[in-house]
Design an enzyme around this catalytic site. Structure first.
Site, PDB file in Angstrom:
ATOM      1  CG  ASN A  50      64.761  60.022  66.060  1.00 48.82           C
ATOM      2  OD1 ASN A  50      65.198  61.077  66.282  1.00 48.82           O
ATOM      3  ND2 ASN A  50      64.891  59.733  64.679  1.00 48.82           N
ATOM      4  CE  LYS A 171      64.109  57.011  58.755  1.00 54.68           C
ATOM      5  NZ  LYS A 171      64.399  56.952  60.085  1.00 54.68           N
ATOM      6  CB  VAL A 214      60.285  56.683  58.478  1.00 56.56           C
ATOM      7  CG1 VAL A 214      60.675  56.176  59.842  1.00 56.56           C
ATOM      8  CG2 VAL A 214      59.494  55.717  57.736  1.00 56.56           C
TER       9      VAL A 214
END
Length: 313
Positions: A50, A171, A214
């Site tokens: 991101n 993650k 996350v």
């Protein structure tokens, strides 16, 4: 000696602000944003997907991590993206991240040549990086960013066991709660942190043993996502699930990717952080394009109720 692992909770993979006139990182806005998020979530991920990390120069990557560390202080936890397409490039990024203030490195499999990325390649890559740096590694499984390369739980667990104390978490943006179940059955949270990679299965992950998530959507509504986590771990399951369902529905307009997430940030959390002109500063880096008016309208409509709730927390 105790193994250093990422703290359980909600971590935000922070988006990147750019100066609309120059295209360079807007460090003033970025610092304000890091400070704001750090007040409401457990930890920050810098240089994740991101953050548009692969669109940044090496110098910009270093600057962004230094800015984060300066903003949040010396003890606030930072996971920093170190993913590259070769072992030597990744080790260079790992050293840069450590020198700039990272606590952990977030690492995708090297998969530019997807068809050649065999299990042997994946295993060798993570082993070589883990043994080549003293920055603890969090494995990042995101098939959509890696030519479809999807790490199974057997592979992840084996890498962690071979590199105990060096590979300390994962993650899972693949969305597999089943992988969370298997990994937490094999790997102790004192040695390995298992995170879901999206907020819309946060409770599903926690129910089978994850240590949190996350989540890109925590960029937009950090207090709400952290509240879901806090309620669940406090045993208030029904209240947590009720809020979780509202958040999951509100998240739907930003599932399309970074551009829609950044637009939502510009309308909500960036405003709360006191950042002026956020919409222009949160345009995707070229050559990628901003969202159209239909998406903008949908974001504002679908997220309106959750925005009110967020500001009440």
């Amino acid at each position: 000696m105790a193994i250093k692992v990422p703290q359980a909770g909600v971590w935000t993979p922070a988006v990147t602000f750019f100066d609309p006139s120059t295209g360079s990182i807007d460090l003033e806005a970025q610092k304000k944003y890091f400070v704001y998020l750090s007040k409401h979530v457990t930890g920050l991920v810098v240089l994740g997907s991101n953050a548009e990390a692969f669109l940044l120069t090496r110098e910009e990557r270093i600057t962004l991590v230094k800015t984060a560390r300066s903003a949040v202080g010396p003890s606030y936890p930072l996971i920093v993206g170190i993913s590259g397409y070769s072992t030597i490039q990744t080790l260079e990024y790992a050293q840069d991240a450590k020198d700039a203030g990272a606590d952990f490195g977030l690492l995708l499999p090297a998969s530019y040549y997807g068809g050649a990325t065999s299990k042997e390649v994946v295993n060798a890559f993570f082993d070589e990086v883990a043994q080549g740096t003293d920055l603890p590694i969090v494995i990042y499984n995101f098939p959509g960013q890696c030519n479809g390369v999807d790490l199974d739980s057997v592979t992840i667990a084996a890498i962690a066991k071979r590199n105990k104390g060096r590979v300390v978490g994962v993650k899972l943006t693949c969305g597999s709660v089943a992988k969370i179940t298997r990994l937490t059955a094999e790997l102790s949270p004192e040695e390995f942190t298992t995170f879901g990679g999206q907020s819309d299965f946060l409770i599903g992950g926690l129910a089978v043993g994850s240590q949190g998530c996350v989540a890109a959507f925590s960029n937009v509504f950090p207090k709400t996502i952290k509240k879901v986590y806090d309620l669940y771990v406090a045993g208030k399951v029904d209240e947590a699930l009720k809020l979780h369902k509202k958040a999951a529905l509100a998240e739907s307009p930003v599932k399309a990717g970074v551009a829609s997430t950044k637009y939502a940030v510009s309308q909500f959390s960036a405003v709360d952080a006191g950042i002026q002109g956020a919409e222009e500063k949160l345009l995707p880096r070229r050559p990628y394009l901003p969202v159209g008016d239909a998406v903008k309208d949908n974001v504002k409509k679908v997220m309106a109720e959750l925005a009110e709730l967020e500001r009440s927390l």
